[in-house]
Scaffold this motif. Structure first.
Motif, short mmCIF file in Angstrom:
data_model
loop_
_atom_site.label_atom_id
_atom_site.label_comp_id
_atom_site.label_asym_id
_atom_site.label_seq_id
_atom_site.Cartn_x
_atom_site.Cartn_y
_atom_site.Cartn_z
N PRO A 51 -4.66 4.80 2.95
CA PRO A 51 -3.78 3.96 2.13
C PRO A 51 -4.44 3.61 0.80
O PRO A 51 -5.67 3.60 0.68
CB PRO A 51 -3.59 2.71 2.99
CG PRO A 51 -3.84 3.17 4.39
CD PRO A 51 -4.92 4.21 4.26
N GLN A 86 0.67 5.31 1.15
CA GLN A 86 -0.09 6.28 1.93
C GLN A 86 0.59 7.64 1.90
O GLN A 86 1.77 7.76 2.23
CB GLN A 86 -0.28 5.83 3.37
CG GLN A 86 -1.22 6.74 4.16
CD GLN A 86 -1.45 6.29 5.59
OE1 GLN A 86 -0.56 5.73 6.22
NE2 GLN A 86 -2.65 6.53 6.09
N LEU A 141 -4.17 0.62 -2.31
CA LEU A 141 -3.63 -0.68 -2.69
C LEU A 141 -2.86 -0.56 -4.01
O LEU A 141 -3.39 -0.08 -5.01
CB LEU A 141 -4.77 -1.70 -2.85
CG LEU A 141 -4.38 -3.11 -3.31
CD1 LEU A 141 -3.49 -3.80 -2.27
CD2 LEU A 141 -5.64 -3.94 -3.56
N TYR A 185 -1.09 -6.74 -5.07
CA TYR A 185 -1.62 -7.84 -4.28
C TYR A 185 -1.05 -9.14 -4.83
O TYR A 185 -0.48 -9.17 -5.92
CB TYR A 185 -3.17 -7.85 -4.32
CG TYR A 185 -3.73 -8.07 -5.70
CD1 TYR A 185 -3.93 -7.01 -6.57
CD2 TYR A 185 -4.06 -9.35 -6.14
CE1 TYR A 185 -4.43 -7.20 -7.85
CE2 TYR A 185 -4.57 -9.55 -7.41
CZ TYR A 185 -4.75 -8.48 -8.25
OH TYR A 185 -5.24 -8.69 -9.51
N TYR A 197 0.84 -1.19 0.00
CA TYR A 197 0.00 0.00 0.00
C TYR A 197 0.88 1.24 0.00
O TYR A 197 1.98 1.24 0.57
CB TYR A 197 -0.90 0.04 1.24
CG TYR A 197 -1.86 -1.11 1.34
CD1 TYR A 197 -1.47 -2.31 1.92
CD2 TYR A 197 -3.16 -1.01 0.85
CE1 TYR A 197 -2.34 -3.39 2.01
CE2 TYR A 197 -4.04 -2.07 0.94
CZ TYR A 197 -3.63 -3.25 1.52
OH TYR A 197 -4.50 -4.31 1.61
N GLN A 205 -2.53 -3.71 -8.99
CA GLN A 205 -3.93 -3.32 -8.86
C GLN A 205 -4.31 -2.43 -10.04
O GLN A 205 -3.49 -1.64 -10.54
CB GLN A 205 -4.14 -2.59 -7.52
CG GLN A 205 -5.51 -2.01 -7.30
CD GLN A 205 -6.62 -3.05 -7.14
OE1 GLN A 205 -6.39 -4.25 -7.26
NE2 GLN A 205 -7.81 -2.58 -6.84
#
Lengths: 106, 121
Positions: free
Chosen positions: A44, A38, A46, A49, A36, A55
């Motif tokens: 945050p 931020q 994504l 993954y 993530y 993503q």
């Protein structure tokens, strides 16, 4: 609980640089890992993954790799908007996060 | 578009309870689990628990067992997180985050903007 340890805790880099952040799990988590981003005062976001899947909507300069206990996030050519804090998170069991890596402008 | 709208900031006294809401829109509410994550000032992210909006089942982090309750209202597509016996260490931004469909419901693909909870006497 599975402990997640990131390194470094902070890194300074310049626009255009290649940066790599490392995350280590206290036990094997296969590829159940997310990254993530931020920014200050924001939620945050994504990025990655399943350790290496991008993503939707995330620029291709971000990439992830690793499996088992050792993982990396790489930003191939830093852009001004990439200066932020990055967290890894294991998704093998109840989520736990790394302590974060602050990416600062050199 | 998919959106999670959280309730406004709260100031509470030690020992009190707080209930934070998170209203979902832009997707089928009952098809995605929902997480709650908190972040103390200047600190990292801490997972609190997860709720299945379809049946209402919950799982909580051991640290919060007995103090946290997550519920949902399917008629308004809203999930709630209530934390009781507040202490100063509970001062934090509380986020709801949708569980993703990327093969594990432990990924969080959409986040609310956060609700600041301040615990102070």
């Amino acid at each position: 609980d599975i402990q997640m340890t990131q390194s470094p805790s902070s890194v300074s880099a310049s626009v255009g640089d290649r940066v790599t952040i490392t995350c280590r799990a206290s036990q094997g988590i296969s590829s159940w890992l997310a990254w993530y981003q931020q920014k200050p005062g924001k939620a945050p976001k994504l990025l990655i993954y399943a350790a290496s899947s991008l993503q939707s909507g995330v620029p291709s300069r971000f990439s992830g790799s690793g499996s088992g206990t050792d993982f990396t996030l790489t930003i191939s050519s830093l852009q001004p908007e990439d200066f932020a804090t990055y967290y890894c998170q294991q998704a093998n069991s109840f989520p736990t996060f790394g302590q974060g890596t602050r990416l600062e402008i050199k | 578009q998919v959106q999670l709208v959280q309730s406004g900031a709260e100031v509470k006294k030690p020992g009190a309870s707080v209930k934070v809401s998170c209203k979902a829109s832009g997707y089928t509410f009952t098809s995605y689990y929902m997480h709650w994550v908190r972040q103390a000032p200047g600190q990292g992210l801490e997972w609190m628990g997860i709720i299945n909006p379809s049946g209402g089942s919950t799982s909580y982090a051991q640290k919060f067992q007995g103090r946290v309750t997550m519920t949902r209202d399917t008629s308004t597509s809203t999930v709630y997180m209530e934390l009781s016996s507040l202490r100063s260490e509970d001062t934090a931004v509380y986020y709801c985050a949708r569980a993703g469909s990327q093969g594990s419901y432990y990924y969080m693909d959409v986040w609310g903007k956060g609700t600041t909870v301040t615990v102070s006497s």
